[in-house]
Enzyme design. Sequence first.
Site, mmCIF file in Angstrom:
data_model
loop_
_atom_site.group_PDB
_atom_site.id
_atom_site.type_symbol
_atom_site.label_atom_id
_atom_site.label_comp_id
_atom_site.label_asym_id
_atom_site.label_seq_id
_atom_site.Cartn_x
_atom_site.Cartn_y
_atom_site.Cartn_z
ATOM 1 N N TYR A 1 -7.216 18.809 -9.176
ATOM 2 C CA TYR A 1 -7.272 17.437 -8.430
ATOM 3 C C TYR A 1 -8.466 16.609 -9.086
ATOM 4 O O TYR A 1 -8.076 15.302 -9.216
ATOM 5 C CB TYR A 1 -7.644 17.878 -7.086
ATOM 6 C CG TYR A 1 -7.919 16.524 -6.106
ATOM 7 C CD1 TYR A 1 -6.850 15.719 -5.318
ATOM 8 C CD2 TYR A 1 -9.135 16.151 -5.421
ATOM 9 C CE1 TYR A 1 -7.036 14.852 -4.654
ATOM 10 C CE2 TYR A 1 -9.434 15.266 -4.690
ATOM 11 C CZ TYR A 1 -8.179 14.356 -4.309
ATOM 12 O OH TYR A 1 -8.836 13.324 -3.443
ATOM 13 N N SER B 1 -11.656 9.471 -5.664
ATOM 14 C CA SER B 1 -12.417 10.262 -4.596
ATOM 15 C C SER B 1 -13.733 10.436 -5.428
ATOM 16 O O SER B 1 -14.037 10.328 -6.327
ATOM 17 C CB SER B 1 -11.552 11.674 -4.539
ATOM 18 O OG SER B 1 -12.332 12.710 -4.019
ATOM 19 N N ILE C 1 0.841 -1.099 -0.020
ATOM 20 C CA ILE C 1 -0.098 0.030 -0.008
ATOM 21 C C ILE C 1 0.843 1.059 -0.090
ATOM 22 O O ILE C 1 1.878 1.187 0.837
ATOM 23 C CB ILE C 1 -1.007 -0.103 1.123
ATOM 24 C CG1 ILE C 1 -1.890 1.295 1.374
ATOM 25 C CG2 ILE C 1 -0.366 -0.275 2.380
ATOM 26 C CD1 ILE C 1 -2.799 1.177 2.145
HETATM 27 N N1 LIG Z 1 -9.425 12.444 3.401
HETATM 28 C C1 LIG Z 1 -10.407 12.726 2.341
HETATM 29 O O1 LIG Z 1 -11.567 13.551 2.671
HETATM 30 C C2 LIG Z 1 -10.451 12.107 1.086
HETATM 31 C C3 LIG Z 1 -11.476 12.136 0.066
HETATM 32 C C4 LIG Z 1 -11.461 11.417 -0.960
HETATM 33 C C5 LIG Z 1 -10.311 10.876 -1.499
HETATM 34 N N2 LIG Z 1 -9.278 11.093 -0.696
HETATM 35 C C6 LIG Z 1 -8.132 10.175 -1.109
HETATM 36 O O2 LIG Z 1 -7.539 9.451 -0.269
HETATM 37 C C7 LIG Z 1 -6.140 8.853 -0.277
HETATM 38 C C8 LIG Z 1 -5.528 9.192 1.095
HETATM 39 O O3 LIG Z 1 -5.596 10.586 1.651
HETATM 40 P P1 LIG Z 1 -5.842 10.831 3.293
HETATM 41 O O4 LIG Z 1 -7.355 11.456 3.329
HETATM 42 O O5 LIG Z 1 -5.692 9.608 4.007
HETATM 43 O O6 LIG Z 1 -4.886 12.033 3.321
HETATM 44 P P2 LIG Z 1 -3.372 12.030 4.124
HETATM 45 O O7 LIG Z 1 -3.771 11.892 5.446
HETATM 46 O O8 LIG Z 1 -3.114 13.391 3.777
HETATM 47 O O9 LIG Z 1 -2.611 11.186 3.381
HETATM 48 C C9 LIG Z 1 -2.028 11.171 2.010
HETATM 49 C C10 LIG Z 1 -1.093 10.125 2.143
HETATM 50 O O10 LIG Z 1 -0.208 10.370 0.784
HETATM 51 C C11 LIG Z 1 1.144 10.260 0.743
HETATM 52 N N3 LIG Z 1 1.923 11.016 -0.270
HETATM 53 C C12 LIG Z 1 1.765 12.142 -0.694
HETATM 54 N N4 LIG Z 1 2.503 12.409 -1.535
HETATM 55 C C13 LIG Z 1 3.082 11.234 -2.020
HETATM 56 C C14 LIG Z 1 4.057 10.853 -2.795
HETATM 57 N N5 LIG Z 1 4.602 11.397 -4.018
HETATM 58 N N6 LIG Z 1 4.576 9.314 -2.765
HETATM 59 C C15 LIG Z 1 4.100 8.605 -1.731
HETATM 60 N N7 LIG Z 1 3.221 9.047 -0.752
HETATM 61 C C16 LIG Z 1 2.759 10.127 -0.923
HETATM 62 C C17 LIG Z 1 1.379 11.452 2.045
HETATM 63 O O11 LIG Z 1 2.701 11.219 2.541
HETATM 64 P P3 LIG Z 1 3.291 12.374 3.272
HETATM 65 O O12 LIG Z 1 3.097 12.257 4.715
HETATM 66 O O13 LIG Z 1 4.772 11.972 2.765
HETATM 67 O O14 LIG Z 1 2.962 13.591 2.766
HETATM 68 C C18 LIG Z 1 0.176 10.630 3.175
HETATM 69 O O15 LIG Z 1 0.744 9.156 3.617
HETATM 70 C C19 LIG Z 1 -5.814 9.984 -1.464
HETATM 71 O O16 LIG Z 1 -5.649 9.452 -2.680
HETATM 72 C C20 LIG Z 1 -7.004 11.154 -1.348
HETATM 73 O O17 LIG Z 1 -6.836 11.839 -2.700
HETATM 74 C C21 LIG Z 1 -9.222 11.546 0.482
#
Ligand SMILES: NC(=O)c1ccc[n+]([C@@H]2O[C@H](COP(=O)([O-])OP(=O)(O)OC[C@H]3O[C@@H](n4cnc5c(N)ncnc54)[C@H](OP(=O)(O)O)[C@@H]3O)[C@@H](O)[C@H]2O)c1
Length: 202
Positions: free
Chosen positions: A151, A138, A8
């Site tokens: 995005y 998303s 993952i």
């Molecule tokens: N939270 C929401 O409301 C929401 C809704 C719809 C979809 N999503 C999707 O869910 C997924 C996870 O997001 P989340 O909500 O868990 O947000 P999050 O807590 O900000 O987690 C995002 C993760 O992606 C990592 N990441 C960013 N750039 C990266 C790169 N270049 N290579 C490897 N890892 C990288 C971040 O690592 P770092 O710690 O190094 O930055 C972090 O571990 C994303 O694809 C997001 O678009 C989220």
Amino acid sequence: MPERVLVITGTSSGIGLATAVAVARHGFVTVATMRDPSRAGRLLEAAGAAGVTVDIRQLDVTDAASVSSCIDGVVADHGRIDAVVNNAGAGHLGTIETESVDDVRRVMEVNFFGVVAVTKAAMPHLRASGGRLVTVSSVGGAIGQPFNEAYCAAKFAVEGFMESLVPVAATVGVTVVVIEPGAVASDFVANVDVDPAVVASG
Ligand SMILES: NC(=O)c1ccc[n+]([C@@H]2O[C@H](COP(=O)([O-])OP(=O)(O)OC[C@H]3O[C@@H](n4cnc5c(N)ncnc54)[C@H](OP(=O)(O)O)[C@@H]3O)[C@@H](O)[C@H]2O)c1
């Protein structure tokens, strides 16, 4: 039965962190990747509290060498990959009149080409195991949202890519799944890259 191995991306926080712990609890050998393993503290704490172990490895989805060396290393050490979760992603708020094409390109690099790179590296191994490819898209991959053009474009691209891959992957025994979360209380909002001009314009 050999142990099932799951990889993952983006497990330093949020959905990736929670998913890594959940799949480890379900018995997967869990390879929890992150671009900066020095940020593994919260994951290690959560895994410890759940009584599971995770194999933490470096993987930056925007760095081709990092992707291939991680996937090759997993296969060398664990012998197989049964599932891959494309979770890593980053939000971005902006609108095209106030930002550059390069700004949009950067959003695509993480949220779309990062998924493509990991998928490309993983497919031969998923084919070998008859495995599963899961991608976290998303609701923004299904519905465009104001000030979320880049995005949403990246997530729409993910959806088109994966929807097209479904029947092709099925012919070699690989299942392709896309998840479209709505708002999830993670670090996502804190990590959103905001165009200051959008904030200034109110
Ligand atoms: N939270 C929401 O409301 C929401 C809704 C719809 C979809 N999503 C999707 O869910 C997924 C996870 O997001 P989340 O909500 O868990 O947000 P999050 O807590 O900000 O987690 C995002 C993760 O992606 C990592 N990441 C960013 N750039 C990266 C790169 N270049 N290579 C490897 N890892 C990288 C971040 O690592 P770092 O710690 O190094 O930055 C972090 O571990 C994303 O694809 C997001 O678009 C989220």
